[in-house]
Design an enzyme around this catalytic site. Sequence first.
Site, PDB file in Angstrom:
ATOM      1  N   ASN A 217      -4.938  26.471  13.248  1.00 59.33           N
ATOM      2  CA  ASN A 217      -5.586  27.730  13.629  1.00 59.33           C
ATOM      3  C   ASN A 217      -7.082  27.505  13.874  1.00 59.33           C
ATOM      4  OD1 ASN A 217      -5.442  30.692  13.797  1.00 59.33           O
ATOM      5  ND2 ASN A 217      -6.636  30.726  11.893  1.00 59.33           N
TER       6      ASN A 217
ATOM      7  N   GLU B 181      -9.715  25.656  11.486  1.00 54.79           N
ATOM      8  CA  GLU B 181     -11.072  25.389  12.014  1.00 54.79           C
ATOM      9  C   GLU B 181     -11.581  23.970  11.780  1.00 54.79           C
ATOM     10  OE1 GLU B 181     -13.587  28.570  10.592  1.00 54.79           O
ATOM     11  OE2 GLU B 181     -12.157  30.094  11.229  1.00 54.79           O
TER      12      GLU B 181
ATOM     13  N   ASP C 276     -10.121  40.395  17.398  1.00 50.19           N
ATOM     14  CA  ASP C 276     -11.040  41.536  17.366  1.00 50.19           C
ATOM     15  C   ASP C 276     -11.978  41.376  18.557  1.00 50.19           C
ATOM     16  OD1 ASP C 276     -12.639  39.483  16.253  1.00 50.19           O
ATOM     17  OD2 ASP C 276     -12.734  40.413  14.278  1.00 50.19           O
TER      18      ASP C 276
ATOM     19  N   HIS D 293     -11.644  35.904  18.368  1.00 52.32           N
ATOM     20  CA  HIS D 293     -12.761  36.795  18.032  1.00 52.32           C
ATOM     21  C   HIS D 293     -13.597  36.873  19.314  1.00 52.32           C
ATOM     22  CE1 HIS D 293     -11.711  36.834  13.821  1.00 52.32           C
ATOM     23  NE2 HIS D 293     -11.705  35.522  13.789  1.00 52.32           N
TER      24      HIS D 293
ATOM     25  N   GLU E 239      -6.302  36.381  14.919  1.00 53.78           N
ATOM     26  CA  GLU E 239      -7.383  37.138  14.263  1.00 53.78           C
ATOM     27  C   GLU E 239      -8.113  38.003  15.283  1.00 53.78           C
ATOM     28  OE1 GLU E 239      -9.946  34.541  11.963  1.00 53.78           O
ATOM     29  OE2 GLU E 239      -8.246  33.384  11.201  1.00 53.78           O
TER      30      GLU E 239
HETATM   31  O1  9MR Z   1     -12.618  38.219   7.222  1.00 51.91           O
HETATM   32  C1  9MR Z   1     -12.920  37.216   6.282  1.00 51.91           C
HETATM   33  C2  9MR Z   1     -14.125  37.633   5.479  1.00 51.91           C
HETATM   34  O2  9MR Z   1     -13.796  38.716   4.633  1.00 51.91           O
HETATM   35  C3  9MR Z   1     -14.614  36.466   4.637  1.00 51.91           C
HETATM   36  O3  9MR Z   1     -15.827  36.819   4.003  1.00 51.91           O
HETATM   37  C4  9MR Z   1     -14.824  35.254   5.512  1.00 51.91           C
HETATM   38  C5  9MR Z   1     -15.266  34.073   4.691  1.00 51.91           C
HETATM   39  O4  9MR Z   1     -15.566  32.984   5.451  1.00 51.91           O
HETATM   40  O5  9MR Z   1     -13.612  34.943   6.169  1.00 51.91           O
HETATM   41  C6  9MR Z   1     -13.223  35.943   7.038  1.00 51.91           C
HETATM   42  O6  9MR Z   1     -12.075  35.565   7.750  1.00 51.91           O
HETATM   43  C7  9MR Z   1     -12.200  34.422   8.566  1.00 51.91           C
HETATM   44  C8  9MR Z   1     -10.862  33.736   8.612  1.00 51.91           C
HETATM   45  O7  9MR Z   1     -10.412  33.466   7.325  1.00 51.91           O
HETATM   46  C9  9MR Z   1     -10.917  32.470   9.433  1.00 51.91           C
HETATM   47  N1  9MR Z   1     -11.462  32.712  10.739  1.00 51.91           N
HETATM   48  C10 9MR Z   1     -12.697  33.448  10.795  1.00 51.91           C
HETATM   49  C11 9MR Z   1     -12.579  34.743  10.015  1.00 51.91           C
HETATM   50  C12 9MR Z   1     -13.827  35.568  10.154  1.00 51.91           C
HETATM   51  O8  9MR Z   1     -14.911  34.924   9.589  1.00 51.91           O
END
Ligand code: 9MR
Length: 457
Positions: free
Chosen positions: A203, A161, A268, A239, A266
Amino acid sequence: MKTTSRSLSRAALASTLLAASLGATLLLATSAGAATTLGASAAQTGRYFGTAVSAGKLGDSTYVGILNREFTMVTAENEMKWDATEPTQNQFTYGNGDRILNQAVSNGQRVRGHALLWHQQQPGWAQGLSGSALRQAAINHVTQVATHYKGKVYSWDVVNEAFADGGGGGRRDSNLQRTGNDWIEAAFRAARAADPGAKLCYNDYNTDGVNAKSTGIYTMVQDFKSRGVPIDCVGFQSHLSNSAPGDYQANLQRFADLGVEVQITELDISGSNQAAVYGTVTRACMAVARCAGITVWGIRDSDSWRTGENPLLFDNNGNKKAAYTSVLDALNAGGSTTTPTTPTTPTTPTTPTTTTTTPQPGGCTSSVSLNSWNGGFVATVKVTAGSTALTGWTVTTNLPSGATVTNGWSAANSGTSGTVTWTNVGYNGSVAAGQSTEFGFQGTGSADGVTSSCAAR
Ligand code: 9MR
């Protein structure tokens, strides 16, 4: 006449019986080809199907039951991130990351490492650093974590990101970005040096169609490729809310055409069109030869970070949803096995050819079986341990000129043409004396004459 007519009717009967038995065979073959789990269906075209996993849920038997039944790839949802692995500078904690990795390996699943550097989920000490102190700490982090998981992960999200939302297509402002625009390539070089066998990915999210942000990343990947900065894959988080961009597949394809693997990392999807959109996304991956697999971001709706949106494939009780069936059907419908840029008209497959290396005492041997068609091939490589057990192996394949690897499975490769080395992944490094394991790859061009050699490591 009587005799003739009787013999004709016998012939007719025989051909009816033959047709009936062929029909039955065909029916059996069709249903045998339609796999009944996501992982097995994806494997039919050499792809994986993965999920994010949370260490805290590994004691939940419903969760683990679905995980081990359906998925062939695992991403630690939070446990391999910077705050989790280096909570204090230079003190590394791998407990939960290792739990996820070990549980995956012991169930024959592979692991996507996620994520080495990100502006979020940095430990407090790193958030307080800047300039060369932060740069050094970040590169040390990449080196240490990638070294710890060396040979054990399929790929790493080296940088997550780093591009900004909005129309500019530029980098996101962050403490890491402020250390200099070259921080991303420095991270990729450090990761390659630490674990040459892991595919290195960039990513990001909101990059699922052709837009300013995805084009900014496209330009970076193009630049990395042209300057030899190591990058192997691009992750599209996906997402999504009720729809996928109309150019979703075209976007994956333009990255694939740069020579990188593409992964849906990722996935969803919320909304009433959920099942249909899951199908669309899956078909897009299946249509792109370099789309190596799909990872959904959690198992049951109750496991999702998108609370209340129910964006996953299983309901809170672990039942399959319509979205699940939509994905399974799309996987079972099959997909591209060659890159669209090369001729795809198959000629009669050549008889599989096999080359075997000379046995090395105490080491290993390898043999390559080739199934070729006009413009492409699939190679299956058998690795056999010598008189002592292997704890790791490297196979070197020498591909003839013009042959290029587009996709591999069950081994990590370095290079895609000429001399390509293949290193075992976490779950197939150990081979008992005299026993064998297999990995494979597909490619474009002709691999006729490929040779291989195996070394224990
Ligand atoms: O799913 C993850 C969540 O449990 C955490 O709290 C969060 C913290 O920022 O990160 C989420 O996963 C993220 C991933 O690592 C990177 N892309 C976005 C995902 C959803 O926020």
